[in-house]
Motif scaffolding. Structure first.
Motif, mmCIF file in Angstrom:
data_model
loop_
_atom_site.group_PDB
_atom_site.id
_atom_site.type_symbol
_atom_site.label_atom_id
_atom_site.label_comp_id
_atom_site.label_asym_id
_atom_site.label_seq_id
_atom_site.Cartn_x
_atom_site.Cartn_y
_atom_site.Cartn_z
ATOM 1 N N UNK A 1 1.801 -3.442 3.477
ATOM 2 C CA UNK A 1 2.069 -2.397 4.474
ATOM 3 C C UNK A 1 2.047 -1.009 3.872
ATOM 4 N N UNK B 1 -2.057 0.875 1.686
ATOM 5 C CA UNK B 1 -3.118 1.746 2.189
ATOM 6 C C UNK B 1 -2.715 3.213 2.185
ATOM 7 N N UNK B 2 -1.482 3.492 1.858
ATOM 8 C CA UNK B 2 -1.066 4.876 1.709
ATOM 9 C C UNK B 2 -1.895 5.526 0.603
ATOM 10 N N UNK B 3 -2.461 6.687 0.897
ATOM 11 C CA UNK B 3 -3.423 7.295 -0.021
ATOM 12 C C UNK B 3 -2.811 7.541 -1.393
ATOM 13 N N UNK C 1 -2.519 4.167 -3.208
ATOM 14 C CA UNK C 1 -3.856 3.687 -3.543
ATOM 15 C C UNK C 1 -4.392 4.445 -4.753
#
Lengths: 1138, 144
Positions: free
Chosen positions: B104, B107-109, B112
């Motif tokens: 969850x 995918x936070x930039x 990542x």
């Protein structure tokens, strides 16, 4: 464990493994941890659906364990399995019926099974239910009755609303794609029998559709036009939401296969443009810009359905000037004559434009985006406009005492030409923190403001153009939907405004069904409206659109019964049963739980609902597969019976435990074949089974100024479950009605990652807390009747150079720009942080497009597309001028909450203060002509410190003031998932004095006069003992009555003789027939007009104990632990001078 | 020239570092796939998480070997990474299974980018230490 991704080494964009999530029977990729165990060992589907009648004696005598169940639990299983299927006493008190493992009890059990009218007999008396053929290998038994059941009655969705769609309907396309293109992948998505039956339905639909011969391009037949109108009616009926009466809804408007006759059409409503374009044109090879990608003939994932990234990066055609600024500011009306002079297409190859124009269309006298048009379209970008000068006016915050505008300020208008401004997306739906997008990341960093979007994509709209078209025109490379900000290079080609690729205009798009003319692609509704909705074809489906399925999961432990919520809920659902969004396929089911999980058999034909108890909560299973989720229409009487009986059934329960985790697992198993919505009502900490939680709150630390602990989840059980649910298109909504700590931080995860919503009613009690009860009733009313979208995904695209950094809200992020939303509701908002990766210097406009693909409750696949267009600027001052302070505050709030969970609360608070300090420092450094003294902010940002101070005093982020952990976490959930306006009202409420409202400057709407009192600063200084003040906090409203309040007001508006006789717990304003009262009520109802959830209302007396809850909203005042506004400004100034 | 325990440690470390290099490359590829939308984050986390502890344990294992062989300099070079691994695993999100990555938040930039950078840094470190172990092994063999 899901190794779908590994087993698929040849992964392309479209191979990306959501397909495995979709084929309900297969291995779900999100199943990890405990979730993966149960389907494997529980082969109950084959057991139940193929069980011959001879199997009953086995169960009844329980001499041998049932097949497919592990023998370990077999005694417990048969012991308390079907506790009460006897029709004589269907609702035994649960406390007395735990005859679990005692063998002697089995004699009581034999009776129900031996009875001919018992449970299983039902199946055989209805052979048409599709249950007669044994299906040993059937993996999804629940889907069977869903579609076969609908076969009996009203026709299925394909021929419901579009009975005479000319040409090929989208369902015809579905059939062809199923039969020709990809039978094997489809068969993994759908179980075989429904495929058969639905194919039949599809072919019926096709058989019924006339296929008019199209004489030619220019002359569509008249029948076409008739359908356009019919279409318009049908759609209008569903989608024109009346804002003035949020409770009215359109789902109850007759059976869906009624033709939407003219008389049902609102006579004066704004007509939703609805388009059905002529599908029988022969699409040329050059015009297929919208069919599925070249990558795979059958889309096997939602990823590919909605369209992936740059899968087809074709080089732009030669001849397009590369350096030319993208001609966005294209002026459609001026183009009109140019098109008109070419009424009919005829071959006329042009020497000058031969390279551009496909043969068959006349060339135009000049290239379309001439520079003069461009500059005119860009409006006042060249010089500093008046508006900009005003927003840049320096304001000395320390001197400006009345900083609030008299009315809530509208969002800043982007500096665009009138034409673009007119078609731009409504700020209520789509807002950007900076209405002037900075050109580079360096410039953005200089401004120290966050760049981001705030979205409210599924908002109830009064007007929404719905387009039914065979081909949905999209950019071939980035899959952007055609929108008002694209430019038409000539009549046959358009240039994408996000990736600048030149695309062909398909033939079908040339015909404009609104004006019924040909050759005006720029007049189509898609290019006239920035918010449109498409009816999607089968290309956008992985499986047939799911029916609306609702499952209610009710806590019936002692605590729950004591609070009395069951009564309220059952009554509310009974009242709204007809209004639940859905069609004839709507399914409903109920599960209750305390220390065991109870299922309710509601099979049509039963005389009474039957309760089935599963007490094996360590390995919870579904007792029967086909009658727990029942068709609402067919079993309506049983559902009503159950709802009437439920509150009484558990009144004497002594069960205090709560097995929420197992109940959720059961719900997941029950729903996974179809997807849908699970609504959970929970009143205490889960104490049994998987997902049990411990109390983590230390009441002594509630008002600690140090760090607040336990803001994150204690276990990942709920998160994993939510991800599993999200994969099976199940959304979980949580209603927490609890007086004690219930660890919302952990529980909320189940909604957060499955795109659900969270409601929290602290210290709910049906008698002792009437205000809370009323709020619960109002919320339920809205919740049950509001629109819902199933199996949704939302993708946000933006102009090349911009990229998405982080998403905020309730969803699961599936890839960098794609959100997976199991359910989408009209009350949830999203925030997106953006970053600028490449310079935007070569473009003058930046565009953002949010596309939401969902299944409506009527079983239609729809795509709602919003496009926002904003200018790009290169000056720092322009960036400041375009700052949208409300949007900035909301985005900062979202970021601060993330920070407080990942790092710590004090970090988050510091970051908020630093945001103001940095921004004002940046402004000071930029402006050279400003006097050095004082705290200077541009007018556009003058409310920034105030809003940040208000944020710091929110329950979510405050320290020092006693705040329950659950309330804090709930406030965080709200800040993250509410739409912008709701958040702003919550953060900075509106205060009005309402005892002396005059008709001066009043609004006159529909014969009623609505006074407009000015907004007051949120400080006790503005309150007077002589007045009455209304504080509007969004979800709650306070009417504060001063001690010496005008007696006329108390008598005429509140209906009491004097201040002393006012009760301290008044929760509504009586409807009195005095002008005073009418005026006040008119004002309040005007405030409530656009709300979806009606707020709780409290009348607060000055001396009442409740007044602290009123005064905590006066954010400009000093409290024991927080700054007053002026002190905060001084603090900022001090920080800046460091 | 004699075959000492230290030389054995270096040889073992050489082989294991080669394995770690593969881990690092796998990690980089996986996050690149995430960034370019090829993979579902849930799948990707499920494949990456079981690999985290083996990688850390391999590293711990040859650190212990160097400790036993009293190769202080080599141990000292590895201590920072060891400490980083411990810190990284202590500050992992709430999870029931082993591993570091939460689908969850992955995918936070920021996360990542952090993970990608981590992968590249580790790859560089392992490559350098590979050659260092090679040198160390030869040195020990020659000098003893």
């Amino acid at each position: 464990m899901s190794t779908q991704g590994n087993a698929n080494p040849n992964s392309s964009v479209n191979n990306y493994s959501m397909s495995s999530t979709q084929n309900g029977g297969g291995a779900a990729p999100c199943q990890n941890g405990p979730g993966q165990m149960y389907p494997a060992m529980y082969t109950a589907s084959s057991y139940y659906s193929s069980a011959p009648p001879a199997a009953y004696p086995t169960v009844a005598g329980h001499s041998a364990p049932p097949t497919g169940k592990t023998p370990v639990s077999s005694t417990g299983y048969s012991g308390n399995y079907y506790q009460s299927s006897s029709g004589l006493s269907p609702y035994p008190a649960p406390g007395t019926h735990q005859y679990s493992n005692a063998p002697g009890q089995s004699f009581q059990q034999t009776a129900p099974y031996a009875m001919p009218a018992g449970y299983y007999g039902q199946v055989y008396s209805h052979p048409s239910q599709g249950q007669t053929q044994p299906q040993p290998q059937q993996l999804q038994p629940n889907l069977m009755p869903a579609s076969s059941g609908s076969n009996l009655g009203a026709p299925l969705y394909p021929i419901v609303s579009y009975p005479s769609a000319p040409g090929s309907s989208q369902y015809g396309t579905l059939r062809s794609s199923q039969t020709t293109a990809g039978q094997p992948p489809v068969s993994t998505v759908m179980p075989p029998p429904p495929t058969q039956s639905s194919l039949q339905q599809y072919s019926q639909g096709i058989g019924a559709t006339p296929t008019p011969a199209q004489p030619g391009y220019g002359a569509p037949p008249l029948s076409q036009a008739a359908t356009v109108n019919g279409q318009s009616n049908a759609v209008q009926q569903h989608y024109d939401q009346n804002l003035h009466n949020p409770m009215s809804h359109h789902y109850a408007a007759g059976p869906p296969n009624s033709q939407g006759p003219d008389k049902e059409r609102p006579p004066s409503g704004t007509p939703g443009t609805s388009v059905h374009s002529s599908p029988q044109h022969h699409p040329g090879g050059d015009s297929s810009s919208t069919t599925t990608d070249s990558a795979s003939p059958v889309p096997n994932s939602y990823e590919s359905l909605e369209g992936g990234g740059y899968s087809d990066l074709a080089a732009p055609p030669a001849g397009v000037p590369a350096k030319q600024a993208p001609p966005f500011g294209y002026n459609y009306p001026t183009m009109h004559p140019a098109y008109q002079q070419n009424p009919a297409p005829k071959p006329n190859p042009s020497p000058s434009h031969g390279g551009y124009n496909p043969p068959g269309y006349q060339p135009y006298s000049q290239p379309f985006p001439s520079l003069s048009e461009l500059s005119s379209a860009l409006g006042g970008l060249g010089g500093v406009s008046e508006l900009e000068a005003e927003t840049l006016r320096p304001v000395n915050l320390l001197q400006e005492r009345n900083i609030l505008p008299p009315k809530r300020a509208p969002p800043p208008e982007p500096n665009l030409s009138n034409d673009l401004r007119k078609v731009n997306c409504s700020p209520d739906t789509f807002r950007c923190t900076l209405t002037n997008i900075p050109q580079t990341q360096a410039l953005l960093n200089k401004a120290r403001l966050p760049l981001g979007l705030l979205l409210h994509p599924f908002r109830d709209l009064t007007q929404l153009p719905v387009i039914t078209s065979n081909t949905i025109v999209r950019c071939r490379s980035c899959r952007t939907y055609i929108n008002p900000f694209v430019s038409f290079l000539d009549q046959r080609r358009w240039k994408c405004n996000l990736c600048y690729r030149v695309n062909d205009v398909p033939d079908e798009f040339m015909y404009n069904p609104v004006t019924r003319s040909y050759g005006e692609p720029h007049k189509r509704p898609e290019v006239q409206n920035s918010t449109v909705e498409f009816i999607a074809s089968s290309d956008y489906m992985l499986r047939p659109p799911q029916p609306a399925v609702y499952l209610f999961l009710l806590d019936v432990s002692h605590n729950a019964v004591e609070s009395g919520y069951l009564n309220v809920f059952c009554q509310s659902l009974l009242d709204n049963l007809e209004k639940l969004p859905g069609d004839t396929r709507t399914h409903i089911g109920f599960v209750t739980f305390d220390s065991t999980v109870h299922f309710y058999n509601l099979q049509e034909g039963l005389s009474q609902p039957q309760m089935l108890v599963v007490s094996d909560i360590d390995d919870v299973f579904i007792p029967t597969h086909d009658s727990l989720l029942v068709n609402l229409k067919e079993s309506k009487e049983l559902v009503k019976d159950l709802l009437n009986a439920l509150p009484g059934m558990f009144t004497h329960t002594r069960e205090t435990q709560s097995a929420l985790g197992p109940a959720l697992q059961a719900a997941y198993k029950l729903m996974s074949p179809t997807g849908g919505r699970v609504t959970v009502f929970q009143t205490q900490l889960p104490t049994l089974g998987a997902g049990l939680l411990q109390s983590r709150e230390d009441p002594n630390l509630r008002s600690s100024t140090k760090n607040v602990l336990h803001l994150g989840p204690a276990t990942d059980f709920y998160k994993k479950l939510a991800l599993d649910c999200s994969g099976q298109q199940i959304g979980v909504d949580l209603f927490l009605l609890s007086s004690q700590y219930s660890d919302l931080a952990s529980l909320a995860c189940v909604s957060k990652y499955s795109a659900g919503s969270v409601f929290y009613y602290p210290s709910f009690h049906h008698i002792h807390n009437t205000a809370q009860k009323q709020k619960f009733q109002k919320d339920l009313q809205r919740y049950l009747t509001r629109k819902i979208g199933f199996e949704a995904v939302m993708r946000i695209r933006c102009t090349k150079g911009l990229s998405i950094h982080t998403f905020h809200g309730n969803f699961f992020v599936r890839s960098t720009d794609l959100l997976s939303l199991a359910n989408v509701n009209p009350d949830s908002g999203f925030a997106v942080q953006m970053s600028i990766e490449e310079s935007l210097a070569d473009t003058s406009l930046a565009c953002f497009q949010a596309a939401l693909l969902y299944t409506s409750s009527k079983g239609k696949r729809r795509i709602r597309v919003h496009t926002l267009c904003l200018p790009v600027v290169s000056q720092l001052s322009e960036v400041f001028a375009g700052a949208d302070i409300q949007a900035i505050s909301c985005l900062l709030a979202n970021m601060a909450i993330d920070r407080s969970i990942s790092s710590s609360l004090s970090d988050a608070r510091d970051a908020l203060v630093n945001a103001v300090v940095d921004c004002l420092t940046a402004y000071r450094a930029n402006g050279s002509n400003i006097q050095p003294s004082g705290l200077i902010a541009p007018a556009a940002l003058r409310l920034f410190p105030l809003y940040v101070l208000a944020l710091l005093k929110q329950k979510a982020l405050r320290t020092g003031t006693s705040t329950r952990l659950d309330e804090r976490v709930f406030s965080m959930c709200e800040l993250k998932s509410q739409p912008l306006q709701q958040i702003m009202r919550m953060v900075h409420p509106d205060l009005y004095r309402i005892d002396n409202m005059t008709e001066q400057a009043a609004l006159h709407l529909n014969d009623s006069v609505i006074p407009q009192p000015p907004l007051l600063q949120l400080t006790a200084e503005k309150l007077t003992r002589e007045g009455a003040f209304l504080l509007d906090c969004g979800s709650v409203m306070y009417l504060w009555v001063g001690k010496c309040c005008n007696e006329t007001f108390i008598r005429d508006v509140l209906g009491f003789q004097n201040y002393a006789s006012l009760p301290s717990n008044m929760t509504e304003i009586p409807e009195l027939q005095t002008t005073y009262s009418e005026r006040t009520r008119a004002f309040i109802s005007w405030l409530l007009e656009s709300r979806t959830f009606l707020p709780a209302f409290h009348v607060v007396k000055d001396d009442a104990s409740t007044k602290t809850s009123f005064f905590q909203h006066l954010v400009e005042d000093r409290t024991e632990s927080a700054f007053s506004y002026y002190e905060f400004l001084l603090h900022i100034q001090q920080q800046m001078s460091k | 020239m004699a075959f000492t325990f230290a030389a054995f440690c270096y040889m073992l470390a050489l082989l294991l570092t080669a394995a770690l290099i593969f881990f690092a490359i796998w990690h980089i590829i996986a996050f690149d796939e995430l960034k370019t939308d090829y993979k579902n984050p849930i799948d990707q986390c499920n494949t990456l998480n079981p690999l985290v502890l083996p990688e850390y344990l391999i590293h711990v294992f040859f650190c212990v070997m160097f400790l036993c062989a009293t190769e202080w300099l080599t141990l000292g070079l590895n201590i920072p990474l060891l400490a980083y691994h411990i810190w990284r695993y202590m500050s992992r999100p709430v999870m029931s299974g082993p591993g570091l990555y939460d689908p969850t938040t992955i995918m936070n930039a920021d996360i990542l980018a952090y993970c990608q950078k981590e992968g590249w840094c580790k790859l560089a470190f392992y490559l350098l230490s590979f050659f260092y172990y090679l040198y160390g092994m030869i040195y020990v063999l020659v000098s003893s």
